[in-house]
Design an enzyme around this catalytic site. Structure first.
Site, mmCIF file in Angstrom:
data_model
loop_
_atom_site.group_PDB
_atom_site.id
_atom_site.type_symbol
_atom_site.label_atom_id
_atom_site.label_comp_id
_atom_site.label_asym_id
_atom_site.label_seq_id
_atom_site.Cartn_x
_atom_site.Cartn_y
_atom_site.Cartn_z
ATOM 1 N N PRO A 2 0.823 -1.208 0.000
ATOM 2 C CA PRO A 2 0.000 0.000 0.000
ATOM 3 C C PRO A 2 0.859 1.262 0.000
ATOM 4 O O PRO A 2 1.878 1.321 0.677
ATOM 5 C CB PRO A 2 -0.823 -0.098 1.276
ATOM 6 N N GLU A 3 0.459 2.228 -0.797
ATOM 7 C CA GLU A 3 1.131 3.525 -0.799
ATOM 8 C C GLU A 3 0.209 4.538 -0.122
ATOM 9 O O GLU A 3 -0.829 4.182 0.409
ATOM 10 C CB GLU A 3 1.470 3.933 -2.240
#
Ligand code: ZN
Length: 273
Positions: A2-3
């Site tokens: 996840p960013e």
């Protein structure tokens, strides 16, 4: 992995339902995450005021103390029915007044830890500015990387200038700004930075609105994948036509990571459209 937009989408999903709710019970089935989950018994009975985000960290602000949560590679939260049986990788349950929140993490790189004030100051010092921080001006960015030969793409990933820009969004923002990913960061002038920062913010905002990008594991708290993947311009599109000029999108490896770009729209050294 996840960013920032994925973590922000999760933050909003958590904050929407849990802000103001009291923690009634915690069940840790598997404490072996990146660091062992400590006993969360002292947190039972506390009220969660709000969920904040710094970079890719979630800060659960309780009426007493803060829990630090990081999703690692594959962590995700899902609201489930009280009778739903946990799966093999569902490691922690948080029972709030009206919601049962479940943390699942197949690769167990996530973190759930109490965050003391001095550790928070250290974290703050380590993270770059948030993309929307008023202090993040083109002038600040240019000064920060003055004289640096390191490629702008890698500088974005390092978090030195701005927090949370991972591989996908760094590629997309550089494309949008028309800046070659291998340009030495120190050669960007303030106009370049103005375009790049605006591009980063626009890409982040669109991705957050779409619930993030799901390549593999990311899910929103509603259990759905993010929908930004279909809107990526260059990331993961090697050989496909550039959406702006039609030239084939290219892939190179920088610092061990794939970089996708358009050699026409992002020519070496070009500073403006
Ligand atoms: Zn192009």
């Amino acid at each position: 992995m996840p960013e920032l937009p994925e973590v922000e989408a999760v933050r909003r999903g958590l904050d929407e339902r849990l802000a103001g709710a009291r923690l009634m019970e915690v069940q840790v089935r598997e404490p072996r995450l990146r660091q062992p989950v400590p006993s969360l018994a002292p947190w039972v009975g506390r009220r969660l005021l709000r969920v904040e985000r710094r970079g890719k960290y979630l800060l659960w602000r309780f009426d007493e103390g803060t829990l630090l949560v990081h999703l690692g590679m594959s962590g995700h939260f899902t609201f489930v029915a009280p009778e739903a049986p946990p799966g093999r990788h569902d490691h922690v349950d948080f029972l709030f007044e009206e919601h049962l929140l479940r943390y699942g993490d197949a690769r167990r790189f996530g973190l759930i830890l109490p965050l003391e004030a001095d550790a928070e100051r250290a974290l703050e010092a380590r993270l770059g500015l948030e993309p929307w921080d008023a202090r993040l001006t083109p002038e600040f960015a240019r000064e920060r990387v003055q004289g640096r030969r390191r490629a702008i793409k890698e500088v974005l990933l390092s978090g030195d200038v701005v927090a949370g820009a991972g591989n996908i969004y760094a590629c997309e923002a550089l494309f949008r700004a028309g800046i070659a990913p291998d340009r030495p960061a120190g050669t960007l002038d303030e106009e370049d930075w103005a375009r790049l920062l605006a591009a980063l913010r626009a890409v982040f905002e669109a991705a957050i609105a779409a619930g993030g990008t799901t390549l593999r594991d990311h899910r929103t708290v509603a259990g759905k994948g993010g929908e930004y993947r279909g809107r990526l311009s260059v990331y993961g599109r090697e050989g496909e036509p550039c959406p702006r000029c039609g030239a084939p999108v290219r892939r190179v490896v920088q610092g061990g990571r794939s970089t996708f770009f358009c050699p026409v729209c992002q020519p070496p050294g070009r500073t403006a459209w």
